[in-house]
Enzyme design. Sequence first.
Site, mmCIF file in Angstrom:
data_model
loop_
_atom_site.group_PDB
_atom_site.id
_atom_site.type_symbol
_atom_site.label_atom_id
_atom_site.label_comp_id
_atom_site.label_asym_id
_atom_site.label_seq_id
_atom_site.Cartn_x
_atom_site.Cartn_y
_atom_site.Cartn_z
ATOM 1 N N GLN A 79 31.814 29.087 39.838
ATOM 2 C CA GLN A 79 30.591 29.705 39.336
ATOM 3 C C GLN A 79 30.927 30.949 38.526
ATOM 4 O OE1 GLN A 79 27.984 30.599 42.658
ATOM 5 N NE2 GLN A 79 27.134 28.533 42.680
ATOM 6 N N ASP A 80 30.222 31.136 37.428
ATOM 7 C CA ASP A 80 30.324 32.348 36.623
ATOM 8 C C ASP A 80 28.974 33.058 36.666
ATOM 9 O OD1 ASP A 80 32.857 31.565 35.885
ATOM 10 O OD2 ASP A 80 32.422 31.356 33.763
ATOM 11 N N HIS B 234 30.806 44.746 48.521
ATOM 12 C CA HIS B 234 30.419 43.399 48.923
ATOM 13 C C HIS B 234 31.630 42.544 49.267
ATOM 14 C CE1 HIS B 234 26.863 44.112 45.971
ATOM 15 N NE2 HIS B 234 26.611 44.644 47.143
ATOM 16 N N TYR C 32 31.685 37.822 36.551
ATOM 17 C CA TYR C 32 32.350 37.388 37.775
ATOM 18 C C TYR C 32 32.608 35.891 37.671
ATOM 19 C CZ TYR C 32 29.465 41.338 39.344
ATOM 20 O OH TYR C 32 28.813 42.533 39.453
ATOM 21 N N ARG D 263 35.377 43.140 11.557
ATOM 22 C CA ARG D 263 34.277 42.360 12.116
ATOM 23 C C ARG D 263 33.990 42.703 13.567
ATOM 24 N NH1 ARG D 263 36.937 36.743 11.447
ATOM 25 N NH2 ARG D 263 38.630 38.092 12.135
ATOM 26 N N HIS E 16 34.516 44.451 47.444
ATOM 27 C CA HIS E 16 34.533 44.818 46.028
ATOM 28 C C HIS E 16 33.243 45.555 45.671
ATOM 29 C CE1 HIS E 16 33.567 43.916 41.737
ATOM 30 N NE2 HIS E 16 34.793 44.396 41.614
ATOM 31 N N ARG F 132 27.091 49.123 42.621
ATOM 32 C CA ARG F 132 26.932 47.806 43.249
ATOM 33 C C ARG F 132 28.095 47.623 44.213
ATOM 34 N NH1 ARG F 132 23.364 44.253 40.152
ATOM 35 N NH2 ARG F 132 22.787 45.287 38.214
ATOM 36 N N ASP G 295 22.396 47.472 49.527
ATOM 37 C CA ASP G 295 23.525 48.387 49.427
ATOM 38 C C ASP G 295 23.192 49.742 50.039
ATOM 39 O OD1 ASP G 295 24.903 46.374 48.140
ATOM 40 O OD2 ASP G 295 24.825 47.302 46.165
ATOM 41 N N ASP H 217 26.701 36.805 52.836
ATOM 42 C CA ASP H 217 26.874 38.121 52.224
ATOM 43 C C ASP H 217 27.097 39.194 53.282
ATOM 44 O OD1 ASP H 217 26.482 37.011 49.744
ATOM 45 O OD2 ASP H 217 24.450 37.772 49.485
ATOM 46 N N LYS I 13 37.580 36.195 43.545
ATOM 47 C CA LYS I 13 36.833 36.325 42.298
ATOM 48 C C LYS I 13 37.679 36.953 41.217
ATOM 49 C CE LYS I 13 33.944 39.249 44.585
ATOM 50 N NZ LYS I 13 32.772 40.059 44.837
#
Length: 183
Positions: free
Chosen positions: A48-49, A63, A132, A24, A119, A60, A168, A143, A72
């Site tokens: 938070q997710d 940060h 995350y 499956r 990260h 990315r 970035d 940030d 995190k």
Amino acid sequence: MKATEVPAIAGAYLFESTPYADERGFFCRTFDADVVRSVGLDPDAFVQDSVSRSVRGVLRGLHLRSGAGEAKLVRCSYGRVFDVVVDLRPDSRTYRNRAFFDLSGETQLTLYVPAGCAHGFQALTETADVSYRIDRPHDPAEDVTIAFDDPELAIPWPLPVISMSKRDREAPSLAEVLQRKEG
């Protein structure tokens, strides 16, 4: 699920799931409060997710957050990414160390990144979903971004960068970020 300390980054952990596969597909536990607690982390601290989807070559990062920082849990839920952590905590025994990880939907490894560490990641597959779980509500005013190609960090990104955010792309060097923190 088991936890393994990351020697290069003080306070970082890899949480290894055991995917159970059959015709499956697969099933695995990706978070276990008791295992998180067993290494001295508060499982209830995560508030938070979020999830990001990237295509092959997207980068990315790097940060982090100013102020109290942000711890995190990071997991590649689908696809595969080259993941990077840089310890930027001046009082850490692993200050300025870098660590690299291969995170994938096949292994379902979860990486705990302590507050004060930068990260970033690069997608290695046509689609890569990264989840995350953070320990503070996100505040864009906190940030901080560091240039992904900073020669001082010399991160061996595995693919040419095909896309990244404007933030970035225009990020300052590590030296500039550290100078701002001290100033």
